[in-house]
Design a protein around this motif. Structure first.
Motif, short mmCIF file in Angstrom:
data_model
loop_
_atom_site.label_atom_id
_atom_site.label_comp_id
_atom_site.label_asym_id
_atom_site.label_seq_id
_atom_site.Cartn_x
_atom_site.Cartn_y
_atom_site.Cartn_z
N THR A 105 0.79 -1.15 0.04
CA THR A 105 -0.05 0.10 -0.08
C THR A 105 0.80 1.24 0.03
OG1 THR A 105 -1.70 -1.17 1.06
CG2 THR A 105 -1.91 1.16 1.17
N ALA A 106 1.87 1.42 0.89
CA ALA A 106 2.73 2.37 0.98
C ALA A 106 3.38 2.53 -0.26
CB ALA A 106 3.78 2.16 1.99
N THR A 107 3.93 1.67 -1.11
CA THR A 107 4.70 1.71 -2.21
C THR A 107 3.69 2.28 -3.43
OG1 THR A 107 5.91 -0.06 -1.84
CG2 THR A 107 5.81 0.53 -4.26
N SER A 108 2.54 1.79 -3.31
CA SER A 108 1.40 1.97 -4.38
C SER A 108 1.20 3.68 -4.15
CB SER A 108 0.20 1.31 -4.20
OG SER A 108 -1.05 1.85 -5.01
N PHE A 109 0.93 4.10 -2.82
CA PHE A 109 0.62 5.36 -2.52
C PHE A 109 1.79 6.43 -2.95
CE2 PHE A 109 -1.00 8.88 -0.50
CZ PHE A 109 -0.02 9.71 0.19
N ALA A 110 3.19 6.00 -2.57
CA ALA A 110 4.42 6.85 -2.88
C ALA A 110 4.47 6.84 -4.30
CB ALA A 110 5.58 6.10 -2.43
N ALA A 148 17.82 -3.26 -16.89
CA ALA A 148 17.91 -4.44 -15.97
C ALA A 148 16.75 -4.47 -14.69
CB ALA A 148 19.37 -4.80 -15.56
N GLU A 149 16.34 -3.24 -14.19
CA GLU A 149 15.69 -3.25 -12.89
C GLU A 149 14.34 -3.08 -13.37
OE1 GLU A 149 19.13 -1.49 -9.79
OE2 GLU A 149 17.17 -0.32 -10.38
N ARG A 150 13.93 -2.99 -14.54
CA ARG A 150 12.62 -2.35 -14.83
C ARG A 150 11.45 -3.36 -14.44
NH1 ARG A 150 12.29 -2.75 -21.29
NH2 ARG A 150 10.41 -2.07 -20.92
N ASP A 151 11.75 -4.60 -14.11
CA ASP A 151 10.59 -5.61 -13.70
C ASP A 151 10.45 -5.58 -12.37
OD1 ASP A 151 9.42 -5.93 -16.38
OD2 ASP A 151 11.07 -7.54 -16.46
N ARG A 152 11.51 -4.86 -11.47
CA ARG A 152 11.58 -5.09 -9.97
C ARG A 152 10.44 -4.06 -9.72
NH1 ARG A 152 17.71 -3.96 -7.94
NH2 ARG A 152 16.26 -3.23 -6.40
N GLU A 153 9.72 -4.30 -8.45
CA GLU A 153 8.86 -3.75 -7.74
C GLU A 153 9.40 -2.25 -7.40
OE1 GLU A 153 5.57 -3.50 -4.33
OE2 GLU A 153 6.68 -5.28 -4.67
N THR A 154 10.71 -2.39 -6.91
CA THR A 154 11.32 -1.10 -6.54
C THR A 154 12.80 -1.35 -7.16
OG1 THR A 154 10.01 -0.80 -4.48
CG2 THR A 154 12.03 0.56 -4.65
N GLY A 155 13.25 -0.16 -7.64
CA GLY A 155 14.73 -0.13 -8.14
C GLY A 155 15.40 0.40 -7.38
N ASP A 156 16.75 0.81 -7.98
CA ASP A 156 17.64 1.69 -7.17
C ASP A 156 17.63 2.97 -7.52
OD1 ASP A 156 18.35 -0.73 -5.69
OD2 ASP A 156 19.97 -1.18 -6.97
N ASN A 186 21.63 16.36 -22.53
CA ASN A 186 21.23 15.40 -21.62
C ASN A 186 20.10 15.63 -20.89
OD1 ASN A 186 23.87 14.20 -22.39
ND2 ASN A 186 24.78 15.24 -20.57
N GLY A 187 19.09 14.62 -20.89
CA GLY A 187 17.78 14.79 -20.01
C GLY A 187 17.87 13.93 -18.83
N VAL A 188 16.91 14.23 -18.10
CA VAL A 188 16.81 13.30 -16.77
C VAL A 188 15.26 12.79 -16.79
CG1 VAL A 188 18.35 14.43 -15.12
CG2 VAL A 188 16.18 15.67 -15.47
N ALA A 189 15.21 11.54 -16.11
CA ALA A 189 13.77 11.21 -16.15
C ALA A 189 13.75 10.45 -14.70
CB ALA A 189 13.54 10.20 -17.10
N ILE A 190 12.40 9.83 -14.39
CA ILE A 190 12.22 9.34 -13.05
C ILE A 190 11.76 7.95 -13.47
CG2 ILE A 190 10.81 9.04 -10.87
CD1 ILE A 190 10.71 12.09 -11.15
N PRO A 191 12.44 6.58 -13.22
CA PRO A 191 11.98 5.46 -13.37
C PRO A 191 10.72 5.35 -12.76
CG PRO A 191 14.31 5.30 -12.86
CD PRO A 191 13.84 7.00 -12.69
N GLN A 192 9.57 4.35 -13.35
CA GLN A 192 8.38 3.96 -12.77
C GLN A 192 8.73 3.39 -11.33
OE1 GLN A 192 5.51 4.57 -13.96
NE2 GLN A 192 5.61 4.79 -16.11
N ASN A 193 9.85 2.84 -11.23
CA ASN A 193 10.01 2.27 -9.79
C ASN A 193 11.07 2.63 -8.95
OD1 ASN A 193 12.03 1.23 -11.39
ND2 ASN A 193 12.00 -0.90 -10.90
N ALA A 194 10.97 4.05 -9.22
CA ALA A 194 11.95 4.85 -8.22
C ALA A 194 11.61 4.59 -6.66
CB ALA A 194 11.68 6.35 -8.62
#
Length: 377
Positions: A26-31, A94-102, A295-303
């Motif tokens: 729940t916390a991850t979903s909310f965050a 490589a981390e794209r399918d992890r629930e939470t990446g680094d 150069n640009g910046v982006a926020i991964p979906q699982n940040a």
């Protein structure tokens, strides 16, 4: 068959684990879902997260000093790990399918972002406060809602005004050839270990051979059409110098050995600010055009810290930070409201910016140039 019923202690432990997992989910979903929150609430959550990890592959020590302003303003610590551009992007994929990446914030060249589909990988930046000055379209790349530019760079020609008059700077391939013949051994460029030299020779090839580098198609006919440019460099080979790298070119110009060399605007400005290159060395973009980008910046979906990441990106692309980068690093500001008075070139010269050639044609031309020009010297 005899079935062992769990004891009360085991049942309690299972219940606790299930509850903990539910709370974490729940916390991850909310965050991760910030779209329904106000900016003030996002800032509040960012401060609660308390940290952000920015993956950027260059000038890491300089950036670690620069972000102290952000840390002091928001009380959010910024970690910049060691890594390369390729390593950082490979880690993100490589981390794209992890629930939470680094990775909270990923810096990448616009040419890198062009190689992936943005929406599945990166969160929407529409949650940021409205700022019409931000740059999302750069060097033929449109970051849409997912990528925003934070670093503008430009190749051009660095020159020593003690030997070359600002009123008589070469602007076309023929004018460069005239300079070479009148000043043999005083112009040098690299073909590897940095993009400034390749920017120079590829744009010279583009103009001399009248070839469209924005078309990445490779055919025998297109490669053969480069030949007039190859002949141009071979004809004048004895009058120019081939250097080892971007840095080698600039250092040799600063030392007085060379009078003109291709260079990166931000690289030159940084070296001058650190006292490693003479302040007297000047820079311009010739009218024939040389490559620029950024150069640009982006926020991964699982940040792991999505709110802190959003607040950091907002700070990074603000007029104030972009003005600081222009002053400290010599970058082209990526916010139209920023102060660009410390740039090495006036804004009107930026009209001569060219987009990097499209692949795979560009790579084939590079190999052709090395085989037929560099190795023939």
């Amino acid at each position: 068959m005899k079935v062992h019923k769990p004891t009360g202690g085991i049942l309690m432990l299972k219940t606790l684990i299930a509850s903990t997992m539910l709370l974490a989910s729940t916390a991850t979903s909310f965050a991760g879902d910030l779209s329904s929150m106000s900016w003030d609430d996002i800032v509040t959550q960012a401060k609660e997260e308390g940290k952000v990890t920015w993956y950027v592959w260059y000038l890491r020590d300089d950036f670690r000093r620069a972000v102290k302003t952000f840390e002091e303003e928001y009380g959010i610590s910024v970690t910049i790990p060691e890594g390369t551009a390729a390593g950082n992007s490979e880690k993100m994929l490589a981390e794209r399918d992890r629930e939470t990446g680094d990775i909270d914030v990923l810096a990448w060249g616009t040419d890198g972002f062009q190689t992936v589909e943005l929406a599945p990988l990166f969160s929407s930046l529409s949650i940021l406060p409205k700022d019409d000055g931000r740059v999302v379209e750069l060097a033929g790349f449109d970051g849409g809602d997912h990528v925003v530019a934070f670093w503008g760079n430009q190749t051009g020609i660095a020159y020593d005004p003690a030997h070359v008059s600002a009123d008589n700077l070469p602007q076309t391939p023929d004018e460069f050839a005239t300079f070479w013949s009148e000043n043999p051994g005083k112009f040098g460029f690299n073909y590897e270990k940095g993009g400034s030299g390749p920017s120079f020779y590829q744009n010279t090839l583009r103009v001399v051979a009248d070839v469209d580098f924005s078309n990445g198609e490779v055919t025998d006919q297109r490669l053969e059409s480069i030949q007039p440019g190859i002949d141009f460099f071979n004809k004048h080979a004895e009058n120019y110098v081939v250097t080892a790298s971007n840095a080698d070119s600039i250092i040799r110009a600063s030392d007085g050995e060379l009078w003109m060399v291709p260079a990166w605007e931000d690289h030159l400005a940084g070296l001058q600010n650190r006292g490693e290159v003479r302040k007297e060395i000047k820079f311009y973009i010739p009218e024939m055009g040389m490559n620029g980008g950024g150069n640009g910046v982006a926020i991964p979906q699982n940040a792991p810290n999505p709110a802190a990441a959003a607040v950091f990106v907002n700070w990074l692309t603000s007029p104030e930070t972009q003005s600081m980068f222009n002053k400290d690093f010599g970058t082209a500001p990526m916010n139209t409201a920023a102060d660009d008075s410390f740039a090495l070139v006036p804004n009107e010269q930026r009209a001569f910016r060219q987009v990097w050639g499209a692949q795979p044609f560009r790579g084939e031309v590079e190999a052709m140039f090395i085989d037929n020009v560099i190795l023939e010297r």
